[in-house]
Scaffold this active site. Sequence first.
Site, PDB file in Angstrom:
ATOM      1  CG  ASP A  13       0.824  -2.635  -0.702  1.00  0.00           C
ATOM      2  OD1 ASP A  13       0.050  -1.770  -0.281  1.00  0.00           O
ATOM      3  OD2 ASP A  13       0.545  -3.844  -0.744  1.00  0.00           O
ATOM      4  CE  LYS A  16      -0.590   3.108  -5.722  1.00  0.00           C
ATOM      5  NZ  LYS A  16      -0.162   1.788  -5.278  1.00  0.00           N
ATOM      6  CE  LYS A  18      10.781   8.939  -1.560  1.00  0.00           C
ATOM      7  NZ  LYS A  18      12.100   8.487  -1.153  1.00  0.00           N
ATOM      8  N   GLY A  40      -4.386   3.012   1.599  1.00  0.00           N
ATOM      9  CA  GLY A  40      -3.388   3.108   2.654  1.00  0.00           C
ATOM     10  C   GLY A  40      -2.020   3.578   2.215  1.00  0.00           C
ATOM     11  CG  HIS A  41      -1.249   6.204  -0.967  1.00  0.00           C
ATOM     12  ND1 HIS A  41      -0.798   5.124  -1.659  1.00  0.00           N
ATOM     13  CD2 HIS A  41      -2.121   6.830  -1.770  1.00  0.00           C
ATOM     14  CE1 HIS A  41      -1.378   5.101  -2.839  1.00  0.00           C
ATOM     15  NE2 HIS A  41      -2.194   6.118  -2.932  1.00  0.00           N
ATOM     16  NE  ARG A 146     -27.225  -1.177 -14.261  1.00  0.00           N
ATOM     17  CZ  ARG A 146     -27.707  -1.765 -15.346  1.00  0.00           C
ATOM     18  NH1 ARG A 146     -27.995  -1.052 -16.394  1.00  0.00           N
ATOM     19  NH2 ARG A 146     -27.894  -3.064 -15.377  1.00  0.00           N
ATOM     20  CD  GLN A 226      -6.615  -0.557  -4.571  1.00  0.00           C
ATOM     21  OE1 GLN A 226      -7.214   0.031  -5.439  1.00  0.00           O
ATOM     22  NE2 GLN A 226      -6.733  -0.258  -3.311  1.00  0.00           N
ATOM     23  NE  ARG A 307       2.218  -4.183   2.072  1.00  0.00           N
ATOM     24  CZ  ARG A 307       2.630  -2.929   2.213  1.00  0.00           C
ATOM     25  NH1 ARG A 307       3.907  -2.625   1.999  1.00  0.00           N
ATOM     26  NH2 ARG A 307       1.783  -1.980   2.549  1.00  0.00           N
ATOM     27  CG  ASP A 335      15.992   1.775   0.996  1.00  0.00           C
ATOM     28  OD1 ASP A 335      15.216   1.959   0.038  1.00  0.00           O
ATOM     29  OD2 ASP A 335      15.582   1.681   2.168  1.00  0.00           O
TER      30      ASP A 335
HETATM   31  P1  GDP Z   1       1.644   2.750  -1.485  1.00  0.00           P
HETATM   32  O1  GDP Z   1       0.299   2.282  -1.104  1.00  0.00           O
HETATM   33  O2  GDP Z   1       1.997   2.358  -2.892  1.00  0.00           O
HETATM   34  O3  GDP Z   1       1.912   4.186  -1.181  1.00  0.00           O
HETATM   35  O4  GDP Z   1       2.639   1.920  -0.631  1.00  0.00           O
HETATM   36  P2  GDP Z   1       2.870   1.980   0.938  1.00  0.00           P
HETATM   37  O5  GDP Z   1       2.103   2.989   1.631  1.00  0.00           O
HETATM   38  O6  GDP Z   1       2.812   0.568   1.410  1.00  0.00           O
HETATM   39  O7  GDP Z   1       4.335   2.514   0.921  1.00  0.00           O
HETATM   40  C1  GDP Z   1       5.348   1.708   1.083  1.00  0.00           C
HETATM   41  C2  GDP Z   1       6.094   1.958   2.385  1.00  0.00           C
HETATM   42  O8  GDP Z   1       7.436   2.092   2.057  1.00  0.00           O
HETATM   43  C3  GDP Z   1       5.773   3.205   3.158  1.00  0.00           C
HETATM   44  O9  GDP Z   1       5.976   2.946   4.525  1.00  0.00           O
HETATM   45  C4  GDP Z   1       6.788   4.216   2.650  1.00  0.00           C
HETATM   46  O10 GDP Z   1       7.114   5.206   3.577  1.00  0.00           O
HETATM   47  C5  GDP Z   1       7.953   3.345   2.423  1.00  0.00           C
HETATM   48  N1  GDP Z   1       8.821   3.710   1.329  1.00  0.00           N
HETATM   49  C6  GDP Z   1       8.504   4.341   0.164  1.00  0.00           C
HETATM   50  N2  GDP Z   1       9.603   4.401  -0.616  1.00  0.00           N
HETATM   51  C7  GDP Z   1      10.611   3.819   0.077  1.00  0.00           C
HETATM   52  C8  GDP Z   1      11.982   3.554  -0.198  1.00  0.00           C
HETATM   53  O11 GDP Z   1      12.509   3.863  -1.272  1.00  0.00           O
HETATM   54  N3  GDP Z   1      12.690   2.885   0.765  1.00  0.00           N
HETATM   55  C9  GDP Z   1      12.171   2.505   1.939  1.00  0.00           C
HETATM   56  N4  GDP Z   1      12.941   1.863   2.825  1.00  0.00           N
HETATM   57  N5  GDP Z   1      10.883   2.737   2.242  1.00  0.00           N
HETATM   58  C10 GDP Z   1      10.121   3.383   1.315  1.00  0.00           C
END
Ligand code: GDP
Length: 430
Positions: A13, A16, A18, A40-41, A146, A226, A307, A335
Amino acid sequence: MSAIVIVGAQWGDEGKGKIVDLYTETADVVVRYAGGPNAGHTLVVGEERIVVRLIPSGILRPKARCIMGQGMVVDPAVLVGEIDALSVRGHSTEGRLFVSDRAHVIMPYHPEIDALREHAGSAPGGTKIGTTKRGIGPCYEDKAARRGIRMGDLRDLGRVQKLAERALSEWAPVILALGGALPDLNKIMGELAVFAKRLLPLITDTALLLEDAQKRGENILLEGAQGTLLDLDHGTYPFVTSSTAVAGGAAVGAGIGPTRIRRVVGITKGYATRVGEGPFPTELHDATGARIREAGSEFGSVTGRPRRTGWLDLPALRYAARVNGLDGLAVTKMDVLTGLPEVKVCVAYDTPEGRTRELPIDHLGTAQPVYQAFPGWSEVLASARVLADLPDTARTYLKFLSDETGVPVDLVSVGARRDETIVLRNPFAE
Ligand code: GDP
């Protein structure tokens, strides 16, 4: 030709989705090499928020070809659902999504076994491990025993039926002992026939496709799922996933030789989170932890589970740098830390043997984190596009992470949107 790996440096989480999506701008092929529909990206494009669980995040770039590698386990129903959901939103997968014929099939009894075990508290390892109940663990168990069914087997449903009968004869005592009912194989086969028809055109020897892509000099992005601390071998065992999440898994799970991988980028948030059970020494149980959870929307993108949140763990990040051979760091969600009066980082651990900078991975339950505090920042970071746009305090924090891990920062993410990013180095550029 350039093949790079993007790997989670924490407990998953890390954002990744993005980062892979961003790097895919310069990638021709995106490959997922491990895991199943638990990833779940979350991708945010314009006002759209799309969650992909199986299909590589690169699918939103119309020019990228996407490969689901042989290290994956695939639930045909979930995959068909994802293809349809993307198509409804105008993202066609036609002719550019391929599934390895050696990836294993998650059969409907796999999630049932997961659920029965989790309910009975009898997950492997004798404890609740907090699985996502998608059948991923039992599917990998069948693979190692197997008796698994591979995507290529879907070409011959008679063979699948025989393999499923065999697997079920092994699982039947387990299912019955857990109070479950034996599945109706005829019903399963009927449903599988429908999915197989849809998926057969996508199933192929994807390692050969990658070989061709390399010969053409294309950019290949190998996308982990993961994170390092959930890796079967390198994670906080037994609270781990059942596949190889670390960068080394990319070679095996994609079918590409390790010498072909040019660069490995690790993704870490500016803080830490963990889903489910297992040790998490820097966890915050206070208002700061709750604030990070809210500000960072730290709720599972597949399960919706809140989480666990905490401070960044540098020994863990150094460990990730070592076991993955990280060449660069992408630091996300900076941020989210805005507004905190101070930001802490675990820099070492106190153990009965003394203070250590290494991660005492098998003694995390008793090791005491040693923190260093940094002044926080109050500025909204979302509009930052170069490092100089960040407040000094945030820059000091990032420099500390880089100095302490010995890994340069390639990218800083300051918001969920594509453009809310500071790119310092494009991993394909060298
Ligand atoms: P992944 O499985 O590693 O892709 O993680 P997630 O899908 O849980 O992604 C993390 C969440 O944070 C998603 O809702 C993204 O859109 C969001 N996200 C990614 N980078 C950033 C960031 O720099 N700042 C914020 N506020 N949200 C982000």
